[in-house]
Enzyme design. Structure first.
Site, short mmCIF file in Angstrom:
data_model
loop_
_atom_site.label_atom_id
_atom_site.label_comp_id
_atom_site.label_asym_id
_atom_site.label_seq_id
_atom_site.Cartn_x
_atom_site.Cartn_y
_atom_site.Cartn_z
N TYR A 52 1.34 -7.23 1.49
CA TYR A 52 1.67 -6.92 -0.03
C TYR A 52 1.82 -8.22 -0.71
O TYR A 52 2.70 -9.28 -0.25
CB TYR A 52 3.19 -6.28 -0.08
CG TYR A 52 3.21 -4.74 0.36
CD1 TYR A 52 2.18 -4.09 -0.70
CD2 TYR A 52 3.81 -4.40 1.18
CE1 TYR A 52 2.29 -2.82 -0.60
CE2 TYR A 52 3.61 -2.77 1.46
CZ TYR A 52 2.76 -2.01 0.42
OH TYR A 52 2.81 -0.61 0.62
N THR A 110 -3.11 -4.39 0.16
CA THR A 110 -3.01 -2.96 -0.51
C THR A 110 -2.74 -3.12 -1.94
O THR A 110 -2.32 -4.23 -2.50
CB THR A 110 -1.78 -2.69 0.23
OG1 THR A 110 -1.72 -2.34 1.63
CG2 THR A 110 -1.18 -1.21 -0.47
N HIS A 115 -2.15 6.19 -0.27
CA HIS A 115 -1.00 5.61 0.45
C HIS A 115 -0.30 6.89 0.86
O HIS A 115 1.24 7.02 0.78
CB HIS A 115 -0.11 4.78 -0.64
CG HIS A 115 0.87 3.74 -0.60
ND1 HIS A 115 0.25 2.83 -0.56
CD2 HIS A 115 1.88 3.64 0.29
CE1 HIS A 115 1.12 1.59 0.05
NE2 HIS A 115 1.93 2.45 0.29
N SER A 118 2.32 -3.81 8.75
CA SER A 118 2.59 -4.14 7.30
C SER A 118 3.16 -5.31 7.36
O SER A 118 3.99 -5.96 8.27
CB SER A 118 3.65 -2.95 7.05
OG SER A 118 4.17 -3.27 5.99
N LYS A 137 -7.17 -1.91 0.66
CA LYS A 137 -6.71 -0.68 0.74
C LYS A 137 -5.96 0.08 -0.21
O LYS A 137 -4.91 -0.50 -1.04
CB LYS A 137 -5.45 -0.68 1.96
CG LYS A 137 -4.89 0.72 2.25
CD LYS A 137 -3.86 0.54 3.60
CE LYS A 137 -3.10 1.65 3.83
NZ LYS A 137 -2.13 1.91 2.98
C1 FNR Z 1 3.07 3.82 4.57
N1 FNR Z 1 2.05 3.08 4.01
C2 FNR Z 1 1.88 1.81 3.94
N2 FNR Z 1 0.65 1.18 3.50
C3 FNR Z 1 0.69 -0.15 3.21
O1 FNR Z 1 -0.05 -0.61 2.98
N3 FNR Z 1 1.89 -0.94 3.62
C4 FNR Z 1 3.17 -0.29 4.11
O2 FNR Z 1 4.25 -1.07 4.28
C5 FNR Z 1 2.91 1.07 4.14
N4 FNR Z 1 4.29 1.47 4.46
C6 FNR Z 1 4.28 2.88 4.67
C7 FNR Z 1 5.48 3.66 5.21
C8 FNR Z 1 5.38 4.91 5.47
C9 FNR Z 1 6.83 5.55 6.10
C10 FNR Z 1 4.28 5.66 5.34
C11 FNR Z 1 4.44 7.28 5.74
C12 FNR Z 1 3.24 5.09 4.83
C13 FNR Z 1 0.84 3.94 3.86
C14 FNR Z 1 0.01 4.51 5.08
O3 FNR Z 1 -0.53 2.97 5.33
C15 FNR Z 1 -1.07 5.30 4.78
O4 FNR Z 1 -1.99 4.86 3.86
C16 FNR Z 1 -0.64 6.82 4.79
O5 FNR Z 1 0.37 6.92 5.45
C17 FNR Z 1 -1.87 7.72 5.46
O6 FNR Z 1 -1.30 9.06 5.26
P1 FNR Z 1 -0.76 9.87 6.18
O7 FNR Z 1 -1.52 9.76 7.78
O8 FNR Z 1 0.73 9.57 6.38
O9 FNR Z 1 -0.61 11.15 5.69
C1 LAC Z 2 5.88 2.72 1.31
C2 LAC Z 2 5.68 1.31 1.22
C3 LAC Z 2 6.71 0.09 1.62
O1 LAC Z 2 5.13 3.58 1.26
O2 LAC Z 2 4.37 1.15 1.45
O3 LAC Z 2 6.99 2.94 1.64
#
Ligand code: FNR
Ligand code: LAC
Length: 364
Positions: free
Chosen positions: A136, A162, A258, A112, A234
């Site tokens: 981002y 994203t 997400h 990230s 994404k």
């Molecule tokens: C995320 N996700 C996410 N996506 C992204 O593009 N940038 C980010 O910084 C984050 N940060 C983030 C933090 C946390 C704590 C979580 C749980 C998720 C989303 C992540 O890439 C992904 O799309 C989902 O987590 C997939 O779903 P599952 O496997 O958690 O069910």
């Molecule tokens: C989140 C962001 C930071 O899902 O992607 O927490």
């Protein structure tokens, strides 16, 4: 592999519950929570249960091969770590632990913009590891250029933009725990790198997300023009946007809601995967994330046309439980289980997985 101490999660079934005891409640609410009252978050996992796997038998499956290519790069399995912010909040090993574990097992990880460790450190500890950088979009365009140049220099092999966060969603559980995604949470990529916007705020009779415009398809064109890296989008959830992704020259799509953390009410990713594969699958690589927990989920997603699946929360659970060692163990368990499931399904390679492997419960 696990050293002298007994494993802290003997099976995958224990992982989440053990992790919940290791993470501060405030951070747990952030990780576990989704948008709103979490309808979409719940639907991701449920969607996998709507499919059954139709095994074939009496096929020599004495050797199973999970290897595949993602944007031309060799990986050991069609499973990757989804980008997640702030690994350092769950364990001091942070992204470096994930990077070492993934590099060792030749698995792709996406990091990230909001990583706790600087991207250069991630690259240094896992130099051989396939790694993509998640962007981002920053309000000031030059800030994007600087981040992308750093990612290129540090050997990241793709840029994952994203697209589902013009604004951070209302997330009840995160709110209840008191976690805020803002400049108070330390990030490794340095001062001046901003988290997505919170809001909106009232601006007279309308609602404003901030001064700068939010990203558009034109932004994707501009980003493509300043990088030699392939661009992956994404957060695509519709056929219409899949078509635009092709038109705008994306090399890949990650079908994602997400993890149910953005638009509550959005579809489960598995529900829209087939229409996106149909629309764009012959032009670019389509991956999916959200709710992938067990090998059967991996097989179902591949059968519905995904090139690979992303894993989010479970990787943070494993990191929380046992740092780098936990992630290594988790990835090993999931890939072994996937190899086993593939053999039990009567398939020897990822290429042998097609739509005949699954049937929808309602249609049976
Ligand atoms: C995320 N996700 C996410 N996506 C992204 O593009 N940038 C980010 O910084 C984050 N940060 C983030 C933090 C946390 C704590 C979580 C749980 C998720 C989303 C992540 O890439 C992904 O799309 C989902 O987590 C997939 O779903 P599952 O496997 O958690 O069910
Ligand atoms: C989140 C962001 C930071 O899902 O992607 O927490």
């Amino acid at each position: 592999m696990d050293g002298p101490n007994p494993p802290t999660f003997p099976t995958l079934s224990e992982l989440e519950a053990v992790a919940a005891t290791k993470v501060r409640p405030r951070v747990w609410g952030y990780i576990a929570g989704g948008a709103g009252d979490e309808r979409t978050a719940r639907s991701n996992e449920r969607a996998f249960r709507q499919w059954v796997i139709r095994p074939r038998v009496l096929i020599d499956v004495s050797e199973v091969d999970l290897r595949t290519r993602l944007l031309g790069q060799r990986v050991a399995a069609p499973i990757f770590v989804a980008p997640m912010a702030y690994h350092g909040e769950v364990h001091p090993d942070g992204e470096a632990g994930v990077a070492r574990a993934c590099a060792e097992q030749s698995l792709l990880a996406v990091y990230s913009t909001l990583s706790s460790a600087p991207m250069e450190e991630i690259a240094r500890v896992g130099p051989s590891g396939p790694r993509w950088f998640q962007l981002y979009v920053q309000p000031e365009f030059e800030a994007n250029r600087r981040l992308i140049e750093r990612a290129e220099r540090a050997g990241f092999q793709a840029l994952v933009v994203t697209v589902d966060v013009p604004v951070l969603a209302v997330r009840d559980r995160q709110e209840q725990g008191g976690f805020a995604i803002d400049a108070t949470v330390p990030i490794g990529n340095g001062p001046g790198v901003l988290p997505p916007r919170r809001g909106p705020t009232r601006g007279g009779s309308t609602f404003r997300l901030g001064e700068a415009p939010s990203p558009t398809w034109k932004t994707i064109d501009e980003l493509r023009s300043i990088t030699r890296l392939p661009v992956v989008l994404k957060g695509i959830l519709s056929r219409e946007d899949a078509r635009l992704a092709v038109t705008h020259g994306a090399a890949g799509i990650i079908v994602s809601n997400h993890g149910g953390r953005q638009l509550d009410g959005a579809p489960a990713t598995l529900e829209v995967l087939p229409e996106i594969v149909e629309e764009a699958g012959s032009s670019l690589e389509v991956c999916v994330d959200g709710g992938v927990r067990r090998a059967s989920d991996v097989l179902v997603a591949l059968a519905l046309g995904a090139h690979a699946v992303g894993i989010g929360r479970p990787v943070l659970w494993a990191l929380a439980v046992d740092g780098e060692r936990g992630v290594r163990r988790y990835l090993e368990m999931l890939t072994l289980e996937t190899a086993s499931a593939l053999a039990l399904a009567g398939r020897r390679t990822v290429g042998e997985v097609d739509s005949s492997l699954v049937a929808h419960r309602e249609w049976m």
